[in-house]
Design a protein around this motif. Structure first.
Motif, PDB file in Angstrom:
ATOM      1  N   TRP A  88       2.998  -2.511  -8.897  1.00 19.30           N
ATOM      2  CA  TRP A  88       3.997  -1.442  -8.422  1.00 19.30           C
ATOM      3  C   TRP A  88       5.097  -1.198  -9.463  1.00 19.30           C
ATOM      4  O   TRP A  88       5.553  -0.091  -9.924  1.00 19.30           O
ATOM      5  CB  TRP A  88       4.274  -1.497  -7.323  1.00 19.30           C
ATOM      6  CG  TRP A  88       3.252  -1.139  -6.130  1.00 19.30           C
ATOM      7  CD1 TRP A  88       2.735  -2.053  -5.038  1.00 19.30           C
ATOM      8  CD2 TRP A  88       2.388   0.234  -6.027  1.00 19.30           C
ATOM      9  NE1 TRP A  88       1.686  -1.179  -4.293  1.00 19.30           N
ATOM     10  CE2 TRP A  88       1.559   0.067  -4.918  1.00 19.30           C
ATOM     11  CE3 TRP A  88       2.569   1.460  -6.963  1.00 19.30           C
ATOM     12  CZ2 TRP A  88       0.584   0.928  -4.716  1.00 19.30           C
ATOM     13  CZ3 TRP A  88       1.527   2.323  -6.526  1.00 19.30           C
ATOM     14  CH2 TRP A  88       0.560   2.249  -4.976  1.00 19.30           C
ATOM     15  N   ARG A 127      -6.947  -1.064   3.693  1.00 18.60           N
ATOM     16  CA  ARG A 127      -6.318  -0.290   2.939  1.00 18.60           C
ATOM     17  C   ARG A 127      -6.352  -0.920   1.267  1.00 18.60           C
ATOM     18  O   ARG A 127      -6.126  -2.183   1.147  1.00 18.60           O
ATOM     19  CB  ARG A 127      -5.033  -0.111   3.432  1.00 18.60           C
ATOM     20  CG  ARG A 127      -4.724   1.018   4.337  1.00 18.60           C
ATOM     21  CD  ARG A 127      -3.251   1.158   4.769  1.00 18.60           C
ATOM     22  NE  ARG A 127      -3.148   2.142   5.776  1.00 18.60           N
ATOM     23  CZ  ARG A 127      -1.783   2.324   6.589  1.00 18.60           C
ATOM     24  NH1 ARG A 127      -0.846   1.632   6.360  1.00 18.60           N
ATOM     25  NH2 ARG A 127      -1.737   3.538   7.234  1.00 18.60           N
ATOM     26  N   SER A 152      -4.498  -1.634  -2.047  1.00 21.54           N
ATOM     27  CA  SER A 152      -3.241  -2.231  -2.280  1.00 21.54           C
ATOM     28  C   SER A 152      -2.889  -2.615  -3.773  1.00 21.54           C
ATOM     29  O   SER A 152      -4.122  -2.820  -4.436  1.00 21.54           O
ATOM     30  CB  SER A 152      -2.770  -3.302  -1.272  1.00 21.54           C
ATOM     31  OG  SER A 152      -3.645  -4.628  -1.290  1.00 21.54           O
ATOM     32  N   SER A 173       0.897  -1.208   0.081  1.00 25.50           N
ATOM     33  CA  SER A 173       0.062   0.043   0.097  1.00 25.50           C
ATOM     34  C   SER A 173       1.038   1.284   0.151  1.00 25.50           C
ATOM     35  O   SER A 173       1.716   1.457   0.717  1.00 25.50           O
ATOM     36  CB  SER A 173      -0.876   0.071   1.182  1.00 25.50           C
ATOM     37  OG  SER A 173      -2.051  -0.979   1.312  1.00 25.50           O
ATOM     38  N   LEU A 174       0.262   2.419  -0.700  1.00 24.87           N
ATOM     39  CA  LEU A 174       0.753   3.618  -0.661  1.00 24.87           C
ATOM     40  C   LEU A 174       0.165   4.538   0.346  1.00 24.87           C
ATOM     41  O   LEU A 174      -0.915   4.871   0.229  1.00 24.87           O
ATOM     42  CB  LEU A 174       1.168   4.139  -2.086  1.00 24.87           C
ATOM     43  CG  LEU A 174       1.693   5.534  -2.418  1.00 24.87           C
ATOM     44  CD1 LEU A 174       3.251   5.573  -2.042  1.00 24.87           C
ATOM     45  CD2 LEU A 174       1.574   6.022  -3.594  1.00 24.87           C
ATOM     46  N   VAL A 175       0.906   4.694   1.481  1.00 22.10           N
ATOM     47  CA  VAL A 175       0.530   5.633   2.430  1.00 22.10           C
ATOM     48  C   VAL A 175       1.083   6.877   2.645  1.00 22.10           C
ATOM     49  O   VAL A 175       2.412   7.023   2.466  1.00 22.10           O
ATOM     50  CB  VAL A 175       0.514   4.831   4.017  1.00 22.10           C
ATOM     51  CG1 VAL A 175      -0.483   3.624   3.646  1.00 22.10           C
ATOM     52  CG2 VAL A 175       2.012   4.578   4.173  1.00 22.10           C
ATOM     53  N   GLN A 223      -5.511   5.142  -3.525  1.00 26.74           N
ATOM     54  CA  GLN A 223      -4.120   5.414  -2.621  1.00 26.74           C
ATOM     55  C   GLN A 223      -3.493   6.841  -3.145  1.00 26.74           C
ATOM     56  O   GLN A 223      -2.930   7.584  -2.338  1.00 26.74           O
ATOM     57  CB  GLN A 223      -3.071   4.320  -2.942  1.00 26.74           C
ATOM     58  CG  GLN A 223      -3.709   2.913  -2.745  1.00 26.74           C
ATOM     59  CD  GLN A 223      -2.845   1.815  -2.806  1.00 26.74           C
ATOM     60  OE1 GLN A 223      -1.757   1.701  -2.500  1.00 26.74           O
ATOM     61  NE2 GLN A 223      -3.199   1.122  -3.870  1.00 26.74           N
ATOM     62  N   ALA A 252       1.310  -4.560   2.772  1.00 25.72           N
ATOM     63  CA  ALA A 252      -0.310  -4.402   3.209  1.00 25.72           C
ATOM     64  C   ALA A 252      -0.335  -5.427   4.331  1.00 25.72           C
ATOM     65  O   ALA A 252      -0.031  -6.697   4.185  1.00 25.72           O
ATOM     66  CB  ALA A 252      -1.068  -4.541   1.977  1.00 25.72           C
TER      67      ALA A 252
END
Length: 252
Positions: free
Chosen positions: A196, A188, A190, A172-174, A226, A182
Motif C-alpha cells: 500500500w 477480504r 488485502s 484492506s481497502l473497504v 478492492q 485485515a
C-alpha cells in the motif's frame, strides 16, 4: 462551475459517449483537458456529408472547438489528432469501461487536467493492445480517478485509526472505512503495508500514471477486487454495464 459563452478553440478532448438528438444530430459527452466533462450538440453530425461523421469516435484524441452558454453547448469544430489506432477486443471494452467510470463519477464542467493526462496515457496503452499492460493500466487509472475526486484515502496509514501501516501487516481497502487492518479469516482481499505504501508513493510522483502502473502490476490479484468494490459503492451499482458486457462475452 458556471458555463461560459465564449468560444473555446483548440481544446484537447475525447468523446466519452454519444446519443441521438435528432434525425441528423448527436449529443456528445466529451472529456476535455481544461474544462472537464462537457456536453455538446453536434449539429448535422449524422449526415453522410458531415465533416464530423468520421471524427467523433471514442478513444481517439481530438482537438475541439465549442461555444454557447447553455448546459449543452454547440460543437463548432473537431479535428483528429492522430498518433494511435482504435483499440480492439478486450482493449476496446476496457476503454468503454474507463469512459463509463468518468461518466458516472465526474461532474460536468469540473476540470481535472491531471486526470485527463492519465486518461490519455491509459487510452494510448489500450491502443497498443499489450495484454500484459492492460490490467495494470486499468488499476492505475482507477486509483488516480478515485484520488483525484477525493474518494481514495491516504494509502500509507489506517484511515480511521490514523495509525501508520506496518510493512508486514495486512490491510484492506473497504468502502465504508477506508484502509483498515485485515482480520484473519474475514475473506477480504488485502495487501501488505509495504505494498500500500508503494502505491501511495507512486500516486504522489510528478508523473503518477507510469509509476502507479509499475506498482499495480505487482499486486493485481489483491488490488483488483478492492478497487472494484470501492468503485461500485461510489457509483451506486453492483456491476458496471461494461463489466457485465465483458462477463457476458466471456461466457459465450
Amino acid at each position: 462551475m458556471a458555463t461560459s459563452s465564449r468560444r473555446i478553440s483548440d481544446e484537447p478532448g475525447f468523446v466519452l459517449h454519444r446519443y441521438d438528438w435528432s434525425e441528423s444530430s448527436l449529443i456528445l459527452e466529451v472529456f476535455t483537458r481544461h474544462h472537464g466533462r462537457v456536453a455538446l450538440v453536434a449539429k448535422g453530425a449524422k449526415r453522410p456529408s458531415s465533416n464530423f461523421r468520421p471524427v467523433l469516435l471514442p478513444l481517439q484524441p481530438l482537438r475541439l472547438a465549442f461555444g454557447g452558454d447553455a448546459e449543452i453547448r454547440t460543437l463548432k469544430g473537431a479535428e483528429w489528432v492522430g498518433g494511435q489506432v482504435m483499440p480492439t477486443g478486450d482493449a476496446l471494452l476496457s476503454g468503454y469501461y474507463l469512459n463509463e467510470l468518468l461518466l458516472r463519477l465526474l461532474a460536468r464542467d469540473d476540470p481535472h487536467p491531471g486526470l485527463f493526462e492519465a486518461y490519455a496515457s491509459a487510452v494510448q496503452v489500450l491502443s497498443w493492445e499489450h495484454g500484459e499492460a492492460l490490467q495494470p493500466a486499468l488499476r492505475a487509472f482507477e486509483l488516480l480517478l478515485l484520488r483525484e475526486i477525493g474518494l481514495l484515502p491516504a494509502l500509507d496509514m489506517q484511515t480511521l485509526a490514523l495509525a501508520p501501516l506496518q510493512p508486514e501487516g495486512r490491510y484492506s481497502l473497504v468502502p465504508e472505512g477506508g484502509l483498515v487492518e485485515a482480520a484473519a479469516g474475514d475473506g477480504r482481499a488485502s495487501l501488505s503495508g509495504a505494498q500500500w505504501m508503494g502505491l501511495e508513493r507512486a500516486l504522489r510522483q510528478p508523473a503518477p500514471f507510469g509509476a502507479t502502473i509499475r506498482e499495480a502490476a505487482a499486486v493485481i490479484a489483491g488490488l483488483k477486487p478492492q478497487l472494484r468494490a470501492l468503485l461500485h459503492y461510489h457509483c451506486g451499482v453492483t456491476t458496471l454495464r461494461t463489466r457485465q458486457l465483458m462477463m457476458d462475452l466471456q461466457a459465450l
